[in-house]
Design a protein around this motif. Structure first.
Motif, PDB file in Angstrom:
ATOM      1  N   LEU A 180     -37.312 -18.140 -10.354  1.00 36.12           N
ATOM      2  CA  LEU A 180     -37.276 -16.738  -9.933  1.00 36.12           C
ATOM      3  C   LEU A 180     -36.551 -15.796 -10.888  1.00 36.12           C
ATOM      4  CD1 LEU A 180     -36.901 -17.234  -6.081  1.00 36.12           C
ATOM      5  CD2 LEU A 180     -38.981 -17.021  -7.450  1.00 36.12           C
ATOM      6  N   GLU A 201     -38.604 -12.843 -12.598  1.00 36.96           N
ATOM      7  CA  GLU A 201     -38.230 -11.440 -12.390  1.00 36.96           C
ATOM      8  C   GLU A 201     -38.104 -10.702 -13.721  1.00 36.96           C
ATOM      9  OE1 GLU A 201     -34.964  -8.864  -9.872  1.00 36.96           O
ATOM     10  OE2 GLU A 201     -34.347 -10.819 -10.629  1.00 36.96           O
ATOM     11  N   GLN A 258     -35.765 -13.747  -3.224  1.00 39.43           N
ATOM     12  CA  GLN A 258     -34.362 -13.678  -3.614  1.00 39.43           C
ATOM     13  C   GLN A 258     -33.520 -12.912  -2.579  1.00 39.43           C
ATOM     14  OE1 GLN A 258     -34.828 -11.909  -7.536  1.00 39.43           O
ATOM     15  NE2 GLN A 258     -34.406 -13.872  -8.501  1.00 39.43           N
TER      16      GLN A 258
END
Length: 194
Positions: A74, A78, A119
């Motif tokens: 993640l 991102e 998240q």
């Protein structure tokens, strides 16, 4: 001309072929192909950077970011998706209203929204922006298959994030999947997503 054809081949390998590999759970190979494509664009000298090259590099970042997202990397997803979205937004601000840029931006925003949600930074802003970017292309007469496929995926994602208020988004997604051949099984992937 040869460079342009090579870039189109890279795009195919990391778009159509990568989609096929994802279906077989070969995300590691998708990441490897994506990294090679990103390395190619990074290695280009400034003199060879054109609007098309910048767009292709940003689209490669979207595809690579989605592969990272699917493997739950993640923070890296991102970062990669944010860079891609920023580059595609700059292209649009500079007058690029191409379908490829809109699709890439929409997919990038949608994936970035999923990363944020996973998240714990959720919210509807990114999925709503994702759908809004693509809607004019989808609603235009004779919308292309790539536009309808991307719109269906983004509508489905938005409808999911909207929860109980997502009926309208999910219905638009179903209509888009149906337009691809989901109901008569002429498009197996659309049928699976339908």
């Amino acid at each position: 001309r040869a460079r342009s054809e090579a870039e189109h081949l890279l795009g195919y390998l990391n778009d159509d072929f990568a989609t096929e590999l994802e279906g077989f759970g070969r995300l590691g190979l998708v990441l490897d192909l994506g990294q090679k494509e990103l390395d190619y664009y990074k290695s280009l000298p400034a003199a060879l950077q054109t609007t098309d090259t910048i767009r292709s590099a940003a689209l490669a970042k979207v595809r690579y970011g989605i592969a990272l997202q699917l493997q739950a990397h993640l923070p890296e997803a991102e970062r990669t998706l944010s860079e891609a979205v920023q580059a595609l937004k700059q292209l649009r601000a500079g007058g690029d209203d191409s379908e490829r840029t809109a699709i890439g931006l929409s997919l990038g925003l949608g994936a970035l929204g999923d990363v944020a949600d996973r998240q714990g930074k959720g919210g509807l802003a990114l999925p709503m922006e994702s759908e809004a970017v693509l809607r004019p292309y989808y609603e235009a007469p004779g919308a292309s298959v790539p536009v309808r496929r991307a719109y269906a995926l983004m509508g489905e994602s938005l409808g999911t994030y909207e929860g109980m208020d997502g009926y309208e988004s999910l219905e638009r997604a179903k209509q888009a999947f149906a337009s691809l051949g989901a109901r008569d099984l002429t498009d197996v992937q659309a049928a699976a997503d339908y």
